[in-house]
Design a protein around this motif. Sequence first.
Motif, PDB file in Angstrom:
ATOM      1  N   ASN A   1      19.912  73.180  10.547  1.00 61.05           N
ATOM      2  CA  ASN A   1      20.557  72.780  12.106  1.00 61.05           C
ATOM      3  C   ASN A   1      20.580  73.907  12.753  1.00 61.05           C
ATOM      4  OD1 ASN A   1      22.259  71.762  13.503  1.00 61.05           O
ATOM      5  ND2 ASN A   1      24.116  71.693  12.480  1.00 61.05           N
ATOM      6  N   ILE A   2      20.729  75.329  12.221  1.00 64.59           N
ATOM      7  CA  ILE A   2      20.646  76.479  12.982  1.00 64.59           C
ATOM      8  C   ILE A   2      19.202  76.758  13.510  1.00 64.59           C
ATOM      9  CG2 ILE A   2      20.882  79.097  12.798  1.00 64.59           C
ATOM     10  CD1 ILE A   2      23.074  78.705  10.893  1.00 64.59           C
TER      11      ILE A   2
ATOM     12  N   PHE B   1      16.993  74.298  14.183  1.00 63.48           N
ATOM     13  CA  PHE B   1      16.793  73.204  15.284  1.00 63.48           C
ATOM     14  C   PHE B   1      17.382  73.650  16.454  1.00 63.48           C
ATOM     15  CE2 PHE B   1      18.571  69.610  17.377  1.00 63.48           C
ATOM     16  CZ  PHE B   1      17.570  68.853  17.701  1.00 63.48           C
ATOM     17  N   ASN B   2      18.725  74.230  16.488  1.00 65.95           N
ATOM     18  CA  ASN B   2      19.496  74.631  17.766  1.00 65.95           C
ATOM     19  C   ASN B   2      18.573  75.931  18.343  1.00 65.95           C
ATOM     20  OD1 ASN B   2      21.620  72.858  17.588  1.00 65.95           O
ATOM     21  ND2 ASN B   2      22.738  73.907  16.086  1.00 65.95           N
ATOM     22  N   ILE B   3      18.134  76.733  17.520  1.00 62.61           N
ATOM     23  CA  ILE B   3      17.405  77.756  18.145  1.00 62.61           C
ATOM     24  C   ILE B   3      16.038  77.328  18.815  1.00 62.61           C
ATOM     25  CG2 ILE B   3      15.932  79.897  17.499  1.00 62.61           C
ATOM     26  CD1 ILE B   3      18.197  80.415  15.454  1.00 62.61           C
TER      27      ILE B   3
ATOM     28  N   LEU C   1      15.739  74.419  20.318  1.00 57.54           N
ATOM     29  CA  LEU C   1      16.297  73.731  21.249  1.00 57.54           C
ATOM     30  C   LEU C   1      16.044  74.867  22.517  1.00 57.54           C
ATOM     31  CD1 LEU C   1      18.783  71.253  20.385  1.00 57.54           C
ATOM     32  CD2 LEU C   1      16.456  70.733  21.010  1.00 57.54           C
ATOM     33  N   ILE C   2      16.973  75.915  21.957  1.00 55.70           N
ATOM     34  CA  ILE C   2      17.196  77.160  23.010  1.00 55.70           C
ATOM     35  C   ILE C   2      15.537  77.421  23.502  1.00 55.70           C
ATOM     36  CG2 ILE C   2      17.981  79.679  23.488  1.00 55.70           C
ATOM     37  CD1 ILE C   2      20.151  79.062  21.571  1.00 55.70           C
TER      38      ILE C   2
ATOM     39  N   SER D   1      13.767  65.125  23.048  1.00 55.94           N
ATOM     40  CA  SER D   1      14.740  64.699  22.208  1.00 55.94           C
ATOM     41  C   SER D   1      14.784  63.347  22.177  1.00 55.94           C
ATOM     42  CB  SER D   1      16.111  65.100  23.181  1.00 55.94           C
ATOM     43  OG  SER D   1      16.246  66.465  23.069  1.00 55.94           O
TER      44      SER D   1
END
Length: 91
Positions: free
Chosen positions: A29-30, A32-34, A36-37, A52
């Motif tokens: 999850n971390i 994936f969020n990185i 996205l950034i 997305s």
Amino acid sequence: FGLNSIDSGCHPDHCEGSPLFVNLFLVFNILFNILLIFMLKYGSSNVLFLSSTVMVPLGNLIFALPFIPGHTPLKDSDVAGLLLIMSGLVA
């Protein structure tokens, strides 16, 4: 952590690997969020939106795999809808 709370009955717990699965979820999850950034930083909001949107058909396909708990096989209408979504994204 990782201790079975229900040892008898028709559905006993199997919690031996639960800390591993929770930590794997947190790591992915971390990451994936990185990702996205970085997509927003080096790409554009359109690239982020398209990627997305592609996740919806991919998620549907992944949850049809037999080793996923509670999986359901793909129906013809699912495949037709997924192809329609993907053709709209590619065009």
